[in-house]
Design a protein around this motif. Structure first.
Motif, mmCIF file in Angstrom:
data_model
loop_
_atom_site.group_PDB
_atom_site.id
_atom_site.type_symbol
_atom_site.label_atom_id
_atom_site.label_comp_id
_atom_site.label_asym_id
_atom_site.label_seq_id
_atom_site.Cartn_x
_atom_site.Cartn_y
_atom_site.Cartn_z
ATOM 1 N N GLU A 242 0.835 -1.196 0.000
ATOM 2 C CA GLU A 242 0.000 0.000 0.000
ATOM 3 C C GLU A 242 0.871 1.248 0.000
ATOM 4 O O GLU A 242 1.798 1.382 0.793
ATOM 5 N N LEU A 243 0.563 2.140 -0.937
ATOM 6 C CA LEU A 243 1.330 3.373 -1.045
ATOM 7 C C LEU A 243 0.864 4.403 -0.018
ATOM 8 O O LEU A 243 -0.312 4.447 0.362
ATOM 9 N N VAL A 244 1.795 5.232 0.458
ATOM 10 C CA VAL A 244 1.425 6.326 1.342
ATOM 11 C C VAL A 244 0.688 7.385 0.543
ATOM 12 O O VAL A 244 0.757 7.419 -0.696
ATOM 13 N N SER A 245 -0.023 8.242 1.246
ATOM 14 C CA SER A 245 -0.840 9.238 0.542
ATOM 15 C C SER A 245 0.006 10.340 -0.080
ATOM 16 O O SER A 245 -0.377 10.924 -1.098
ATOM 17 N N GLU A 246 1.146 10.642 0.538
ATOM 18 C CA GLU A 246 1.987 11.705 -0.008
ATOM 19 C C GLU A 246 2.771 11.202 -1.222
ATOM 20 O O GLU A 246 3.396 10.150 -1.174
ATOM 21 N N ASP B 102 5.501 14.152 -7.730
ATOM 22 C CA ASP B 102 5.612 13.886 -9.172
ATOM 23 C C ASP B 102 5.269 12.436 -9.497
ATOM 24 O O ASP B 102 5.914 11.790 -10.343
ATOM 25 N N GLY B 103 4.281 11.901 -8.772
ATOM 26 C CA GLY B 103 3.859 10.537 -9.044
ATOM 27 C C GLY B 103 4.710 9.464 -8.394
ATOM 28 O O GLY B 103 4.506 8.276 -8.631
ATOM 29 N N ILE B 104 5.662 9.884 -7.609
ATOM 30 C CA ILE B 104 6.546 8.933 -6.938
ATOM 31 C C ILE B 104 6.172 8.889 -5.458
ATOM 32 O O ILE B 104 6.126 9.918 -4.791
#
Length: 297
Positions: free
Chosen positions: A67-71, A74-76
């Motif tokens: 799961e990616l963090v919300s912050e 530039d898409g990274i």
């Protein structure tokens, strides 16, 4: 991966073999601290190698997931992945080992040869200062001779005449060649006592350099060359020097000898290393007194 593991094992063996080859004698003793150090080095090299291999393998074969963090920038973004188990155990293990080492393995409040040496040295210096708080000139000369024979004679010779011309002859005045060398090359090594230093070629004409060098080396006798005024601005009319500006170039006074002892000396003959903190202040004054008694300037 198999070839990487084999390479890692070979690397560990090579590093430990090299360590033992260089410092092996230290480990063949009754001092368990050396063995402990070698064991710690083995553990660190082994853990570092295999952790590095593990993550190199992951970088080559694994794909990012989770799961990616919300912050994001530039898409990274970063994944909310847990800390790697191996890294966490190694990190905690190092902290535990540190506390064990400082409390049990080699306690910081335990006996220390360096600590004992420092205590005995400080005690001796305190007694020395109390005993020689106001030494007479004869006492200083006798003490200075003892210091000279131990610290200075290896280069200057027991007669202070220099060994094969490789050190200053302290029984005679500096030579004309030495004065000329300093004028042409400057003298910026006594930075602690005379921070201003002396830049090279304050006199530019060969005739002026020759006249001033002859005058200074000759003991400030005879008619003073007009261009000596350039030198007198820092060294004084008779070469007696000025505190923190220019050293005495007419005699070995306390300030000059102590400055050379602290900063060393670079000159026409060669390089004298610094003797900073090898002698206490009384010994330095005694050495200056003895050198003056030799008659040189």
């Amino acid at each position: 991966m198999k070839s990487m593991v084999i390479g890692g094992i070979i690397l560990i063996i090579a590093l430990m073999a090299g360590t033992y080859f260089v410092a092996g004698d230290a480990f063949i003793s009754d001092d368990y601290i050396n063995a402990l150090t070698f064991l710690g080095a083995t553990a660190i090299i082994t853990i570092t190698t295999f952790v590095a291999l593990k993550y190199v393998n992951q970088m080559k074969n694994d794909t990012a997931s989770g799961e990616l963090v919300s912050e994001k920038w530039d898409g990274i973004g970063e994944y909310k992945n847990p800390v790697p188990t191996g890294w966490a155990f190694a990190f905690i293990g190092v902290i535990v080992w540190m506390f064990w080492y400082f409390t049990v393995g080699y306690p910081i409040n335990g006996f220390s040869q360096i600590g004992q040496w420092n205590e005995e040295t400080n005690e001796y210096n305190s007694k020395f200062e109390q005993k020689w708080v106001n030494p007479s000139e004869d006492t200083l000369k006798a003490m200075g001779q003892s210091v000279f024979l131990v610290q200075c004679a290896p280069c200057h010779g027991v007669d202070a005449e220099g060994i094969n011309g490789k050190a200053q002859n302290l029984t005679k005045r500096i030579s004309k060649e030495q004065v000329e060398f300093t004028i042409r090359n400057g003298s910026n090594h006594l930075v602690n006592s005379f921070p201003g230093g002396m830049p090279p070629m304050m006199l530019t004409e060969d005739a002026d350099i020759d006249a001033v060098s002859t005058y200074v080396a000759g003991g400030f006798k005879g008619e003073q060359p007009a261009m000596y005024a350039t030198c007198a601005a820092c060294h004084g009319d008779n070469g007696e020097g000025m505190p923190f500006v220019g050293p005495n170039i007419n005699s070995y006074d306390d300030a000059l000898v102590m400055a050379v002892l602290k900063d060393g000396k670079k000159g026409f003959i060669g390089h004298m290393p610094s003797f900073n903190e090898r002698l206490n202040e009384t010994q330095e004054k005694a050495l200056a007194s003895y050198i003056r008694s030799l008659g040189g300037k």
